[in-house]
Design an enzyme around this catalytic site. Structure first.
Site, mmCIF file in Angstrom:
data_model
loop_
_atom_site.group_PDB
_atom_site.id
_atom_site.type_symbol
_atom_site.label_atom_id
_atom_site.label_comp_id
_atom_site.label_asym_id
_atom_site.label_seq_id
_atom_site.Cartn_x
_atom_site.Cartn_y
_atom_site.Cartn_z
ATOM 1 N N CYS A 127 0.822 -1.218 0.000
ATOM 2 C CA CYS A 127 0.000 0.000 0.000
ATOM 3 C C CYS A 127 0.859 1.272 0.000
ATOM 4 C CB CYS A 127 -0.943 0.012 1.186
ATOM 5 S SG CYS A 127 -0.205 -0.555 2.710
ATOM 6 N N HIS A 235 -3.057 6.274 4.785
ATOM 7 C CA HIS A 235 -1.615 6.455 4.987
ATOM 8 C C HIS A 235 -1.233 7.846 4.469
ATOM 9 C CE1 HIS A 235 -1.306 2.335 6.033
ATOM 10 N NE2 HIS A 235 -0.698 1.821 4.958
HETATM 11 C C1 2RA Z 1 0.892 -2.010 6.637
HETATM 12 N N1 2RA Z 1 1.778 -1.747 4.402
HETATM 13 O O1 2RA Z 1 0.452 -0.858 6.523
HETATM 14 C C2 2RA Z 1 1.542 -2.710 5.467
HETATM 15 C C3 2RA Z 1 0.740 -3.885 4.991
HETATM 16 N N2 2RA Z 1 -0.561 -3.525 4.576
HETATM 17 O O2 2RA Z 1 0.823 -2.682 7.688
#
Ligand code: 2RA
Length: 319
Positions: A127, A235
């Site tokens: 991601c 994120h």
């Molecule tokens: C996380 N990128 O954010 C890693 C797996 N999805 O934990």
């Protein structure tokens, strides 16, 4: 089309079902698979209840137009291979096949051409990699990126359904700690995945290795620090880029505006602004010198960073 989802009851699996609906993908039959402990549950798709079946080798030998996997590396390593060996196209969200040389690691807006007339396993990137390369690939194409310094601020949901529940329990005062090494509520943990012998985390190596493979350029130097923050979805990334060619800020804005599924905005976007959306929002564009600038990007990690990217791959192949 007949589509199967393996890991259907997890965060990403459930969102894959939602994205299939949102994108109005013409699914004649949807089959849902999960582990023994989740079989028998019912999940809804287009207003119909579908019973979750137990994942078995036999079920992977049946014929599907596409199989979407998001059930972890071990499940994919075994079952995705069986499905592919029986002629199925598998889009796998785990890290199992991402760095296998002859398996395409795909962000359709960047290297979707790799899956035209392709059969077999396709790897969905991590991601935090997806939202970064979506933001910068046009800049790399026209200005040649030499170095990337990135710090990530990753939502709890990236660690899965259990992690999300643990975080919410901690918020309400129950300080159970199973998924994360320390309390995540009201805290920040500078570790995602295992820490390796060189003190890098697995997540940091994913950003380094996957970015080079997707942009097809091993010369780029990437310096990541990946961090878990007490946010449910979304994120965020602070990215500093050094380019080979001189640039003007107006050029960066133009290249961002040419980047599919990316929006440049002067409004400093936050995770709460992007939950449930399929776009990467770039803001806080600043120039340090003629070869160095920084951006801030935010995206829904479960959609842009996993489910939506997988279904965009399916769409490219279907069309
Ligand atoms: C996380 N990128 O954010 C890693 C797996 N999805 O934990």
């Amino acid at each position: 089309m007949v589509i199967g989802i393996v890991g259907a009851t997890g965060e990403v699996g459930r969102t894959m079902i939602k994205v299939l609906e949102d994108f109005k993908i013409p699914v004649k039959k949807l089959k849902l698979f999960a582990s023994n402990k989740s079989k028998g549950k019912f999940l809804e798709f287009n207003g119909k209840k579908i019973k979750v079946e137990e994942l078995t080798e036999k079920s992977m030998k049946e014929k599907y137009d596409f199989l979407l996997f998001s059930a972890g590396k071990n499940i994919s390593t075994h079952f995705a291979q069986i499905a592919a060996n029986h002629g199925n196209i598998v889009i796998d969200n785990s890290s199992a096949f991402r760095m296998v040389p002859n398996i395409p690691l795909v962000v359709p807006e960047i290297n979707g051409h790799l899956v035209k007339n392709y059969k077999g396993i396709i790897a969905n990137p991590n991601c935090s990699t997806i939202q970064m390369v979506l933001s910068i690939h046009k800049i790399h194409e026209f200005l040649k990126i030499k170095e990337i310094y990135v710090s990530t601020y990753q939502a709890v949901s990236g660690a899965g359904h259990k992690a999300l529940k643990e975080y919410l329990n901690q918020i309400s005062g129950n300080n159970e700690k199973n998924v994360f090494p320390k309390q995540i509520a009201h805290n920040v943990i500078p570790v995602i995945g295992n820490i390796l012998n060189d003190n890098f985390s697995e997540e940091e190596y994913k950003m380094i290795n996957e970015t080079k493979k997707i942009l097809n350029d091993n010369s780029i130097k990437i310096y990541p620090t990946t961090v878990r923050v007490p946010v449910k979805y979304g994120h965020s990334e602070s990215i500093i880029i050094r380019t080979e060619k001189k640039f003007k800020i107006s050029q960066i804005k133009e290249l961002l505006s040419k980047s599919e599924n990316v929006i440049y905005t002067e409004d400093s976007t936050t995770p709460l602004d992007v939950e449930g959306k399929d776009i990467v929002y770039v803001s806080r564009l600043r120039k340090f010198d003629d070869y160095t600038f920084s951006i801030w990007n935010v995206a829904d990690n479960i959609r842009v960073g996993a489910a939506t990217n997988a279904i965009r791959i399916l769409e490219v192949m279907r069309k």
